[in-house]
Design a protein around this motif. Sequence first.
Motif, PDB file in Angstrom:
ATOM      1  N   ARG A 152       0.830  -1.204   0.000  1.00  0.00           N
ATOM      2  CA  ARG A 152       0.000   0.000   0.000  1.00  0.00           C
ATOM      3  C   ARG A 152       0.858   1.246   0.000  1.00  0.00           C
ATOM      4  NH1 ARG A 152      -5.706  -0.449   0.458  1.00  0.00           N
ATOM      5  NH2 ARG A 152      -6.038  -2.593  -0.161  1.00  0.00           N
ATOM      6  N   THR A 153       0.354   2.278  -0.646  1.00  0.00           N
ATOM      7  CA  THR A 153       0.973   3.597  -0.609  1.00  0.00           C
ATOM      8  C   THR A 153      -0.147   4.621  -0.633  1.00  0.00           C
ATOM      9  OG1 THR A 153       2.667   5.022  -1.574  1.00  0.00           O
ATOM     10  CG2 THR A 153       1.265   3.832  -3.117  1.00  0.00           C
ATOM     11  N   ARG A 154       0.136   5.782  -0.147  1.00  0.00           N
ATOM     12  CA  ARG A 154      -0.843   6.867  -0.125  1.00  0.00           C
ATOM     13  C   ARG A 154      -0.148   8.160  -0.499  1.00  0.00           C
ATOM     14  NH1 ARG A 154      -4.179   3.878  -0.735  1.00  0.00           N
ATOM     15  NH2 ARG A 154      -5.939   3.312   0.518  1.00  0.00           N
ATOM     16  N   GLY A 155      -0.918   9.065  -1.041  1.00  0.00           N
ATOM     17  CA  GLY A 155      -0.389  10.379  -1.375  1.00  0.00           C
ATOM     18  C   GLY A 155      -0.162  11.202  -0.118  1.00  0.00           C
ATOM     19  N   ALA A 156       0.598  12.263  -0.259  1.00  0.00           N
ATOM     20  CA  ALA A 156       0.962  13.103   0.884  1.00  0.00           C
ATOM     21  C   ALA A 156      -0.260  13.699   1.579  1.00  0.00           C
ATOM     22  CB  ALA A 156       1.899  14.211   0.429  1.00  0.00           C
ATOM     23  N   GLY A 157      -1.312  13.988   0.852  1.00  0.00           N
ATOM     24  CA  GLY A 157      -2.478  14.631   1.445  1.00  0.00           C
ATOM     25  C   GLY A 157      -3.542  13.673   1.946  1.00  0.00           C
ATOM     26  N   SER A 158      -3.247  12.399   1.982  1.00  0.00           N
ATOM     27  CA  SER A 158      -4.239  11.410   2.379  1.00  0.00           C
ATOM     28  C   SER A 158      -4.546  11.500   3.872  1.00  0.00           C
ATOM     29  CB  SER A 158      -3.740  10.005   2.048  1.00  0.00           C
ATOM     30  OG  SER A 158      -4.675   9.048   2.466  1.00  0.00           O
ATOM     31  N   TYR A 159      -5.804  11.293   4.207  1.00  0.00           N
ATOM     32  CA  TYR A 159      -6.224  11.304   5.607  1.00  0.00           C
ATOM     33  C   TYR A 159      -5.978   9.961   6.281  1.00  0.00           C
ATOM     34  CZ  TYR A 159      -8.573  15.680   4.579  1.00  0.00           C
ATOM     35  OH  TYR A 159      -8.837  16.957   4.218  1.00  0.00           O
ATOM     36  N   VAL A 160      -5.775   8.923   5.485  1.00  0.00           N
ATOM     37  CA  VAL A 160      -5.606   7.572   6.011  1.00  0.00           C
ATOM     38  C   VAL A 160      -4.196   7.088   5.688  1.00  0.00           C
ATOM     39  CG1 VAL A 160      -6.444   5.193   5.875  1.00  0.00           C
ATOM     40  CG2 VAL A 160      -8.054   7.082   5.670  1.00  0.00           C
ATOM     41  N   ARG A 161      -3.507   6.562   6.695  1.00  0.00           N
ATOM     42  CA  ARG A 161      -2.181   5.983   6.448  1.00  0.00           C
ATOM     43  C   ARG A 161      -2.326   4.767   5.547  1.00  0.00           C
ATOM     44  NH1 ARG A 161       0.538   4.349  11.775  1.00  0.00           N
ATOM     45  NH2 ARG A 161       0.567   2.631  10.370  1.00  0.00           N
ATOM     46  N   ALA A 162      -1.276   4.468   4.821  1.00  0.00           N
ATOM     47  CA  ALA A 162      -1.315   3.357   3.866  1.00  0.00           C
ATOM     48  C   ALA A 162      -1.704   2.043   4.545  1.00  0.00           C
ATOM     49  CB  ALA A 162       0.029   3.226   3.163  1.00  0.00           C
ATOM     50  N   LEU A 163      -1.070   1.720   5.658  1.00  0.00           N
ATOM     51  CA  LEU A 163      -1.370   0.450   6.327  1.00  0.00           C
ATOM     52  C   LEU A 163      -2.792   0.423   6.887  1.00  0.00           C
ATOM     53  CD1 LEU A 163       2.014  -0.276   8.110  1.00  0.00           C
ATOM     54  CD2 LEU A 163       1.088  -1.384   6.073  1.00  0.00           C
ATOM     55  N   ASP A 164      -3.300   1.578   7.279  1.00  0.00           N
ATOM     56  CA  ASP A 164      -4.662   1.638   7.808  1.00  0.00           C
ATOM     57  C   ASP A 164      -5.711   1.420   6.724  1.00  0.00           C
ATOM     58  OD1 ASP A 164      -3.682   2.118  10.344  1.00  0.00           O
ATOM     59  OD2 ASP A 164      -3.828   4.299  10.143  1.00  0.00           O
TER      60      ASP A 164
END
Length: 144
Positions: A77-89
Amino acid sequence: MTRSAPAASATSRTAIGSAGAPAADARRALGARAEDAVVAHLAAQGVEIVARNARVGRLEIDVVARDGPVIAIIEVRTRGAGSYVRALDSIDARKRARVRRAGERLWRATFSRVRGVERMRFDAASVTFLPSGEATVEIIKAAF
């Protein structure tokens, strides 16, 4: 008049659909970069990569690796810098169940008969890309 209305509607749908395609392509490219980073991280630790994007029926496993006598099924998983949810979450119960189901099918079909393989483990990997483009990888073994 009724003939032109459906044509305009169809044209609008096509325009909206094609406008969304670059975002989906960018998301896929980011996911592929994250998987590349995880594979490089594991390889640097001496872990054997068995498969990437392994299809098990309609299910998919991001990375299958062999860590000694253990087969690791890894959800990346990866998420963008502005994501409200961490990748693992972002790995919710439904996703965990799908990955587990795919892994169990793969175990029965392949790895249960491989000499030297004792068990299977389900890991989660989080990849964060720094502004420089460098990736930081966090792997949680036996995450679910």
